[in-house]
Design a protein around this motif. Structure first.
Motif, PDB file in Angstrom:
ATOM      1  N   GLU A 136       0.834  -1.203   0.000  1.00 48.46           N
ATOM      2  CA  GLU A 136       0.000   0.000   0.000  1.00 48.46           C
ATOM      3  C   GLU A 136       0.869   1.253   0.000  1.00 48.46           C
ATOM      4  N   ALA A 137       1.974   1.220   0.739  1.00 53.64           N
ATOM      5  CA  ALA A 137       2.879   2.373   0.755  1.00 53.64           C
ATOM      6  C   ALA A 137       3.479   2.599  -0.629  1.00 53.64           C
ATOM      7  N   ALA A 138       3.833   1.516  -1.321  1.00 56.50           N
ATOM      8  CA  ALA A 138       4.370   1.645  -2.681  1.00 56.50           C
ATOM      9  C   ALA A 138       3.307   2.207  -3.622  1.00 56.50           C
ATOM     10  N   ALA A 139       2.086   1.730  -3.507  1.00 54.06           N
ATOM     11  CA  ALA A 139       1.000   2.226  -4.350  1.00 54.06           C
ATOM     12  C   ALA A 139       0.724   3.703  -4.086  1.00 54.06           C
ATOM     13  N   ALA A 140       0.885   4.123  -2.819  1.00 53.17           N
ATOM     14  CA  ALA A 140       0.695   5.538  -2.486  1.00 53.17           C
ATOM     15  C   ALA A 140       1.740   6.400  -3.180  1.00 53.17           C
ATOM     16  N   HIS A 141       2.983   5.910  -3.279  1.00 57.88           N
ATOM     17  CA  HIS A 141       4.013   6.624  -4.031  1.00 57.88           C
ATOM     18  C   HIS A 141       3.612   6.752  -5.499  1.00 57.88           C
ATOM     19  N   ASP A 142       3.161   5.651  -6.076  1.00 58.28           N
ATOM     20  CA  ASP A 142       2.791   5.671  -7.491  1.00 58.28           C
ATOM     21  C   ASP A 142       1.592   6.576  -7.758  1.00 58.28           C
ATOM     22  N   ALA A 143       0.762   6.781  -6.726  1.00 57.82           N
ATOM     23  CA  ALA A 143      -0.397   7.666  -6.869  1.00 57.82           C
ATOM     24  C   ALA A 143      -0.019   9.131  -6.691  1.00 57.82           C
ATOM     25  N   GLY A 144       1.244   9.405  -6.305  1.00 59.41           N
ATOM     26  CA  GLY A 144       1.709  10.778  -6.201  1.00 59.41           C
ATOM     27  C   GLY A 144       1.256  11.517  -4.959  1.00 59.41           C
ATOM     28  N   LEU A 145       1.116  10.810  -3.834  1.00 53.30           N
ATOM     29  CA  LEU A 145       0.709  11.473  -2.595  1.00 53.30           C
ATOM     30  C   LEU A 145       1.791  12.439  -2.113  1.00 53.30           C
ATOM     31  N   ASP A 146       1.411  13.311  -1.190  1.00 59.84           N
ATOM     32  CA  ASP A 146       2.314  14.301  -0.619  1.00 59.84           C
ATOM     33  C   ASP A 146       3.524  13.625   0.021  1.00 59.84           C
ATOM     34  N   LEU A 147       4.714  14.224  -0.169  1.00 58.91           N
ATOM     35  CA  LEU A 147       5.951  13.616   0.312  1.00 58.91           C
ATOM     36  C   LEU A 147       5.940  13.383   1.826  1.00 58.91           C
ATOM     37  N   LYS A 148       5.363  14.300   2.585  1.00 58.83           N
ATOM     38  CA  LYS A 148       5.339  14.135   4.028  1.00 58.83           C
ATOM     39  C   LYS A 148       4.493  12.934   4.423  1.00 58.83           C
ATOM     40  N   THR A 149       3.398  12.723   3.710  1.00 59.85           N
ATOM     41  CA  THR A 149       2.568  11.552   3.956  1.00 59.85           C
ATOM     42  C   THR A 149       3.327  10.283   3.590  1.00 59.85           C
ATOM     43  N   LEU A 150       4.031  10.318   2.471  1.00 60.32           N
ATOM     44  CA  LEU A 150       4.796   9.154   2.033  1.00 60.32           C
ATOM     45  C   LEU A 150       5.910   8.832   3.024  1.00 60.32           C
ATOM     46  N   ILE A 191       6.184   8.662  12.842  1.00 58.68           N
ATOM     47  CA  ILE A 191       4.757   8.325  12.702  1.00 58.68           C
ATOM     48  C   ILE A 191       3.913   9.164  13.661  1.00 58.68           C
ATOM     49  N   ALA A 192       4.366   9.276  14.906  1.00 61.06           N
ATOM     50  CA  ALA A 192       3.614  10.052  15.895  1.00 61.06           C
ATOM     51  C   ALA A 192       3.567  11.520  15.514  1.00 61.06           C
ATOM     52  N   ASN A 193       4.652  12.045  14.970  1.00 58.35           N
ATOM     53  CA  ASN A 193       4.687  13.440  14.537  1.00 58.35           C
ATOM     54  C   ASN A 193       3.709  13.674  13.391  1.00 58.35           C
ATOM     55  N   ALA A 194       3.653  12.723  12.448  1.00 61.07           N
ATOM     56  CA  ALA A 194       2.697  12.841  11.350  1.00 61.07           C
ATOM     57  C   ALA A 194       1.265  12.809  11.865  1.00 61.07           C
ATOM     58  N   LEU A 195       0.996  11.938  12.829  1.00 62.08           N
ATOM     59  CA  LEU A 195      -0.341  11.851  13.406  1.00 62.08           C
ATOM     60  C   LEU A 195      -0.723  13.153  14.093  1.00 62.08           C
ATOM     61  N   ALA A 196       0.210  13.729  14.848  1.00 60.88           N
ATOM     62  CA  ALA A 196      -0.072  14.975  15.554  1.00 60.88           C
ATOM     63  C   ALA A 196      -0.358  16.115  14.596  1.00 60.88           C
ATOM     64  N   LYS A 197       0.335  16.161  13.469  1.00 63.62           N
ATOM     65  CA  LYS A 197       0.196  17.266  12.525  1.00 63.62           C
ATOM     66  C   LYS A 197      -0.951  17.076  11.535  1.00 63.62           C
ATOM     67  N   ARG A 198      -1.159  15.818  11.095  1.00 68.99           N
ATOM     68  CA  ARG A 198      -2.092  15.596   9.981  1.00 68.99           C
ATOM     69  C   ARG A 198      -3.248  14.675  10.318  1.00 68.99           C
ATOM     70  N   GLY A 199      -3.284  14.146  11.530  1.00 71.05           N
ATOM     71  CA  GLY A 199      -4.377  13.275  11.918  1.00 71.05           C
ATOM     72  C   GLY A 199      -4.270  11.900  11.261  1.00 71.05           C
TER      73      GLY A 199
END
Length: 390
Positions: free
Chosen positions: A299-313, A374-382
């Motif tokens: 799923e993480a690889a597919a998210a890259h191929d879908a062009g998601l935001d770098l911080k999310t990736l 991961i925790a930092n991403a959760l705090a910033k982006r939910g």
């Protein structure tokens, strides 16, 4: 598979598995018993076959002769490389897409393309004694001196240095400036192997401590802008964390296959070992770990191929590495237990993976660092902004 890998990924999975099973796995025990070394002609054959398959140029852009594969295809290939022990899967150089974005035309011609063809081999000198998972603490300096820089410092765990002819060195410009990456010729005066420690695994790839004493490097070897070293390091970390997760999945698959086959054949009290409930439970837990790790990684690889935001990736790669590396450790430990005394023998695949997989919870950012990311991403982006909504 329930994830539904595309036909191209399935094709890569099949051909890389054939290569690993037919060419690499038969030499594991020989490598284990000889300090990781194999006959030079055999090592050359492995590299030539891997390059011929296209493994060295999967991530390279087509304009430079690369395959520019979707990341899901690359993950499917890397997963199969993870099936083999003793770093026999490290038999090919890899040109990564960030290199073509960061390097100028001359650097691509002198360093990157020859590496893609197997003519040059890189190692990375990033980690230091007091700058491990947090590379922002790097103290090595690159002091400008006319058309050159003078690099001074000490680097630890320089993987594959003994097999490389080019070192990618991360240093701080002028001592207190931004961090930068440099191509450094391995034979440059002022580079010395301070010590080459023995590690738990049996690889022909060593990880020495390198000392740099005013090593003169042309400023033309600076990779990208002067203060962009961390940007490129993060790009490399994202990719390598995902590939570690993929290789851990391959290791788990091999472990489950080998252990289940042993448990079916081994008789205890007139019954197959696999029919003993406690053994069956360990195998079941191992299969669950494998499936969960695979789905997270794909799923993480597919998210890259879908062009998601770098911080999310960035967070998703951390999730994949964290879960897959820790799951692989659990699986290896269970499999050693199922094999019993055999599982403690170096000729046994479970024993080798038990040692080798341990480092995946340390390098390219320890598990604790992945949890902080991961925790930092959760705090910033939910939740949705970190792993996506349903």
């Amino acid at each position: 598979m329930s994830f539904g890998l595309p036909p191209s990924a399935l094709a890569w999975r099949a051909k890389v598995r054939r290569f690993v099973d037919e060419e690499l796995i038969p030499h594991e025990v020989e490598a284990e018993m000889s300090g990781g070394e194999l006959a030079p002609a055999l090592l050359q054959r492995h590299e030539a076959l891997a390059i011929g398959l296209g493994l060295a140029r999967m991530d390279a852009p087509r304009r430079h002769g690369g395959l520019e594969l979707p990341l899901i295809d690359q993950v499917a290939a890397a997963e199969q490389i993870g099936r083999v022990t003793n770093a026999l899967g490290w038999c090919y150089p890899e040109a990564q897409s960030w290199m073509f974005e960061a390097c100028d035309a001359g650097q691509i011609e002198r360093f990157v393309l020859p590496m893609m063809r197997g003519e040059r081999h890189f190692c990375y000198a990033i980690t230091e004694e007091f700058a491990g998972s947090d590379v922002s603490e790097i103290a090595t300096t690159a002091t400008p001196d006319g058309d050159d820089v003078l690099i001074s410092g000490e680097k630890w765990h320089v993987t594959s240095e003994n097999l490389a002819d080019v070192i990618l060195v991360q240093a701080r410009i002028g001592g207190d400036g931004g961090q930068a990456l440099f191509f450094v010729e391995k034979g440059a005066p002022g580079i010395a192997v301070k010590r080459s420690p023995a590690y738990s695994h049996t690889y022909r790839h060593h990880h020495p401590i390198l000392a740099f004493d005013r090593v003169r490097v042309p400023q033309a070897n600076l990779i990208g802008p002067r203060d962009a070293g961390m940007t490129f390091a993060y790009a490399w970390f994202r990719r390598e964390r995902l590939m570690i997760a993929a290789r851990c999945c391959g290791a788990m698959e091999r472990l489950v296959e080998e252990t289940a086959a042993f448990a079916r054949a081994r008789r205890v009290g007139g019954e197959a070992l696999i029919d003993k409930q406690l053994i069956a439970a360990m195998l079941a837990d191992s299969l669950v770990d494998l499936q969960a790790a695979r789905l997270i990684t794909y799923e993480a690889a597919a998210a890259h191929d879908a062009g998601l935001d770098l911080k999310t990736l960035h967070a998703r790669c951390s999730i994949a590495k964290l879960f897959a590396s820790e799951a692989a450790g659990r699986v290896a430990d269970r499999c050693v237990q199922v094999f019993g005394g055999r599982g403690y023998m170096r000729e046994n695949v479970a024993e080798r993976f038990w040692r080798e997989l341990r480092v995946d919870r340390i390098w390219e950012g320890a598990s604790e660092i992945q949890r902080l990311i991961i925790a930092n991403a959760l705090a910033k982006r939910g939740v949705d902004g970190t792993i996506g909504g349903t």
